[in-house]
Design a protein around this motif. Structure first.
Motif, PDB file in Angstrom:
ATOM      1  N   SER A 211       0.823  -1.213   0.000  1.00 25.36           N
ATOM      2  CA  SER A 211       0.000   0.000   0.000  1.00 25.36           C
ATOM      3  C   SER A 211       0.857   1.264   0.000  1.00 25.36           C
ATOM      4  CB  SER A 211      -0.935  -0.009   1.212  1.00 25.36           C
ATOM      5  OG  SER A 211      -0.171  -0.105   2.394  1.00 25.36           O
TER       6      SER A 211
ATOM      7  N   LYS B 256      -1.639   3.550   1.786  1.00 25.92           N
ATOM      8  CA  LYS B 256      -1.308   3.314   3.192  1.00 25.92           C
ATOM      9  C   LYS B 256      -1.793   4.487   4.015  1.00 25.92           C
ATOM     10  CE  LYS B 256       2.078   0.697   4.805  1.00 25.92           C
ATOM     11  NZ  LYS B 256       1.181  -0.160   5.618  1.00 25.92           N
TER      12      LYS B 256
ATOM     13  N   ASP C 217       6.026  -2.354   3.164  1.00 22.35           N
ATOM     14  CA  ASP C 217       6.528  -3.609   2.584  1.00 22.35           C
ATOM     15  C   ASP C 217       7.743  -3.381   1.700  1.00 22.35           C
ATOM     16  OD1 ASP C 217       4.288  -5.559   3.363  1.00 22.35           O
ATOM     17  OD2 ASP C 217       3.184  -3.891   2.465  1.00 22.35           O
TER      18      ASP C 217
HETATM   19 MG   LIG Z   1       1.664  -3.599   3.877  1.00 22.33          MG
END
Ligand SMILES: [Mg+2]
Ligand SMILES: Nc1ncnc2c1ncn2[C@@H]1O[C@H](COP(=O)(O)OP(=O)(O)OP(=O)(O)O)[C@@H](O)[C@H]1O
Length: 299
Positions: A50, A56, A64
């Motif tokens: 995201s 996000k 990530d």
């Molecule tokens: Mg993530």
């Protein structure tokens, strides 16, 4: 006084990634990559999930990073996914210490010890990253999934393209709305996250935000919470059609609870909209603030 529309615009802005945060994320990425590359054969690595798609929410946690394993690490593929997670974990503990490193089902989390204040601010720093070991297979990736006991396929490129298409089809308001609902999901007034994983919110929003942007955040939110409540029991496959269903992580009791919390959010939104109709703007702002949390402005 702040109008509801201005409050939502300000809220949206507060949930956007800014330059300082991107610099910090990229510095952390380099730092972790430089270290991991001393322990494993890494062909390349990149920020994804995201964070890379701008879906996000704040505070910025669990960003990530895919670490693409090189040929000398191919032996991991024939082993249980827990092995590569164990080895990444051990290597990262050596560098960051046991208290900062945590094993997860598909990644190893590294916490940088950043303090989150009462307003959910972090002084533009990212709280943690998820280091994901991965193999590149043509145009998709394989990542370990300890729960399923196997390597699963994923295609972040397809997820990104679908998010961009949805955003464009929604007058460029889609990603902002997704970040807001994810922020609601993280609100500390919930004893646990109503929806898990939070990626499911984004996946559902691909279908649940339809008909085009109506022009008013409060109405969009009311309708979206109601639709999410209606459809939380549906099966939600991986939008790229590769990995396990995104809705697999919640059992029926958890989904029932999610439905109730989503309905409650939708009811709160209706109350806030009614406050505005009766000229009680301050009351409406307070309802939204309670619903979302400290980044929703009161002034
Ligand atoms: Mg993530
Ligand atoms: N079941 C799945 N199958 C295939 N790919 C998945 C699956 N779950 C997640 N992914 C991919 O892995 C990425 C990282 O997963 P994660 O759960 O961290 O979600 P996220 O979108 O980054 O949300 P968050 O904001 O909670 O970090 C996702 O963005 C998606 O591209």
């Amino acid at each position: 006084m702040l109008t509801i529309e201005d409050a939502f615009r300000k809220f949206k802005k507060r949930l956007e990634l800014n330059d300082k945060e991107q610099q910090n994320a990229s510095r952390r990425h380099s730092e972790v990559r430089d270290y991991i590359a001393t322990k494993f054969d890494i062909s390349r690595s990149f920020l994804t999930g995201s964070y890379a798609r701008h879906t996000k929410t704040k505070p910025l946690k669990d960003i990530d990073i895919f670490f693409v394993l090189g040929d000398s690490e191919l032996h991991y593929k024939s082993k249980s996914p827990a092995i590569v997670i164990d080895d990444f974990y051990a290597a990262l503990v050596d560098q960051y210490g046991q208290a900062a490193v945590r094993k997860q089902g598909r990644s190893v989390n590294i916490d940088f010890g950043v303090i989150i204040d009462a307003e959910d601010n972090t002084d533009y720093r990212i709280v943690s990253v998820d280091a994901v070991p991965t193999f590149e297979i043509q145009d998709y990736y394989q990542i370990p999934d300890v729960q399923n006991g196997k390597w699963i396929n994923t295609n972040p490129e397809v997820h990104a393209k679908k998010a961009t298409a949805a955003h464009q089809a929604y007058s460029n308001e889609w990603k902002g709305i997704v970040r807001m609902v994810k922020y609601w999901n993280n609100n500390k007034t919930h004893s646990q996250k109503p929806i898990k994983p939070s990626f499911l919110i984004e996946v559902m929003a691909l279908e649940c935000l339809y008909g085009g942007w109506g022009g008013q955040f409060d109405r969009e939110m009311q309708a979206l919470f109601a639709t999410l409540a209606d459809r939380i029991f549906d099966e939600w496959p991986d939008p790229a059609g590769l990995g396990p269903a995104i809705s697999d992580n919640m059992d029926n009791a958890y989904k029932q609870q999610a439905r109730e919390l989503l309905q409650e959010a939708s009811n709160q939104a209706t109350i806030a909209i009614d406050h505005v109709r009766r000229g009680r703007n301050g009351e409406a702002l307070r309802v939204w603030r309670e619903l979302f949390g400290p980044k929703f402005p009161l002034s």
